[in-house]
Design a protein around this motif. Structure first.
Motif, PDB file in Angstrom:
ATOM      1  N   UNK A 102       0.841  -1.195   0.000  1.00 56.49           N
ATOM      2  CA  UNK A 102       0.000   0.000   0.000  1.00 56.49           C
ATOM      3  C   UNK A 102       0.878   1.248   0.000  1.00 56.49           C
ATOM      4  N   UNK A 103       0.505   2.213  -0.839  1.00 52.48           N
ATOM      5  CA  UNK A 103       1.263   3.462  -0.934  1.00 52.48           C
ATOM      6  C   UNK A 103       0.311   4.645  -0.771  1.00 52.48           C
ATOM      7  N   UNK A 104       0.855   5.734  -0.244  1.00 51.46           N
ATOM      8  CA  UNK A 104       0.148   7.012  -0.208  1.00 51.46           C
ATOM      9  C   UNK A 104       0.844   7.930  -1.188  1.00 51.46           C
ATOM     10  N   UNK A 105       0.060   8.470  -2.122  1.00 51.01           N
ATOM     11  CA  UNK A 105       0.603   9.299  -3.197  1.00 51.01           C
ATOM     12  C   UNK A 105       0.048  10.704  -3.072  1.00 51.01           C
ATOM     13  N   UNK A 106       0.940  11.685  -3.060  1.00 49.08           N
ATOM     14  CA  UNK A 106       0.539  13.090  -3.095  1.00 49.08           C
ATOM     15  C   UNK A 106       0.300  13.451  -4.553  1.00 49.08           C
ATOM     16  N   UNK A 107      -0.870  14.023  -4.851  1.00 50.08           N
ATOM     17  CA  UNK A 107      -1.244  14.351  -6.222  1.00 50.08           C
ATOM     18  C   UNK A 107      -1.527  15.840  -6.332  1.00 50.08           C
ATOM     19  N   UNK A 108      -1.048  16.429  -7.430  1.00 52.23           N
ATOM     20  CA  UNK A 108      -1.339  17.822  -7.754  1.00 52.23           C
ATOM     21  C   UNK A 108      -1.777  17.870  -9.212  1.00 52.23           C
ATOM     22  N   UNK A 109      -2.848  18.612  -9.469  1.00 54.67           N
ATOM     23  CA  UNK A 109      -3.300  18.842 -10.841  1.00 54.67           C
ATOM     24  C   UNK A 109      -3.300  20.336 -11.094  1.00 54.67           C
ATOM     25  N   UNK A 110      -2.485  20.785 -12.026  1.00 53.18           N
ATOM     26  CA  UNK A 110      -2.342  22.220 -12.279  1.00 53.18           C
ATOM     27  C   UNK A 110      -2.795  22.556 -13.694  1.00 53.18           C
ATOM     28  N   UNK A 111      -3.297  23.789 -13.837  1.00 52.83           N
ATOM     29  CA  UNK A 111      -3.658  24.319 -15.148  1.00 52.83           C
ATOM     30  C   UNK A 111      -3.009  25.698 -15.287  1.00 52.83           C
ATOM     31  N   UNK A 112      -3.383  26.443 -16.306  1.00 48.23           N
ATOM     32  CA  UNK A 112      -2.758  27.752 -16.553  1.00 48.23           C
ATOM     33  C   UNK A 112      -3.022  28.749 -15.428  1.00 48.23           C
ATOM     34  N   UNK A 113      -4.093  28.545 -14.672  1.00 46.36           N
ATOM     35  CA  UNK A 113      -4.436  29.469 -13.585  1.00 46.36           C
ATOM     36  C   UNK A 113      -3.765  29.121 -12.258  1.00 46.36           C
ATOM     37  N   UNK A 114      -3.261  27.898 -12.141  1.00 45.32           N
ATOM     38  CA  UNK A 114      -2.637  27.459 -10.887  1.00 45.32           C
ATOM     39  C   UNK A 114      -3.009  26.030 -10.568  1.00 45.32           C
ATOM     40  N   UNK A 115      -3.086  25.729  -9.276  1.00 42.69           N
ATOM     41  CA  UNK A 115      -3.421  24.372  -8.839  1.00 42.69           C
ATOM     42  C   UNK A 115      -4.936  24.181  -8.835  1.00 42.69           C
ATOM     43  N   UNK A 116      -5.388  23.242  -9.647  1.00 47.01           N
ATOM     44  CA  UNK A 116      -6.805  22.907  -9.685  1.00 47.01           C
ATOM     45  C   UNK A 116      -7.164  21.935  -8.562  1.00 47.01           C
ATOM     46  N   UNK A 117      -6.295  20.961  -8.321  1.00 50.37           N
ATOM     47  CA  UNK A 117      -6.579  19.943  -7.306  1.00 50.37           C
ATOM     48  C   UNK A 117      -5.286  19.569  -6.591  1.00 50.37           C
ATOM     49  N   UNK A 118      -5.406  19.356  -5.285  1.00 48.54           N
ATOM     50  CA  UNK A 118      -4.308  18.826  -4.491  1.00 48.54           C
ATOM     51  C   UNK A 118      -4.897  17.778  -3.563  1.00 48.54           C
TER      52      UNK A 118
END
Length: 135
Positions: A102-118
């Protein structure tokens, strides 16, 4: 799976179709997710992606990386800047913890405006070894 391992980035074109289809598929009929004129009347420049679509894309990102036996145990995300049509969201990830399979993964989703999801995703890959889940 090793702490510190980076997942390969995933670029997702944010199309109007993706936004509307995601909202409909998740039964989110809020007008800001499918009607550009009403979204503008409410102060948004256009329709924008809902959290359930984002959640699904984050899940896809993790299972694409870890393979078909991967089981999502927990997805904890927070939205930031909106995803508007015509932009691209780039998902990136880093393994923060490993406990057996089992792993814990830090996820970031960015677009032109900045971070959409963390957020973080806990994923189990039954019987996996580091060699079996390496990109």
């Amino acid at each position: 799976m090793r702490v510190g391992d980076e997942l390969l980035p995933l670029e997702i074109p944010v199309t109007r179709t993706l936004i509307v289809a995601g909202a409909i598929a998740s039964r989110d009929y809020q007008d800001v997710h499918h009607d550009a004129e009403l979204a503008r009347q409410k102060g948004s420049p256009d329709v924008f992606m809902n959290i359930l679509t984002t959640n699904g894309l984050v899940g896809r990102y993790i299972t694409d990386h870890f393979g078909p036996t991967a089981v999502l145990r927990k997805v904890a995300i927070r939205l930031g800047t909106p995803n508007y049509p015509g932009d691209t969201m780039v998902l990136t990830g880093r393994i923060e913890a490993v406990d057996g399979d089992t792993a814990t993964v830090r996820v970031v989703g960015a677009n032109a405006l900045g971070r959409h999801v963390t957020g973080t995703v806990t994923v189990t890959v039954p019987g996996a070894t580091a060699a079996e889940v390496a990109p």
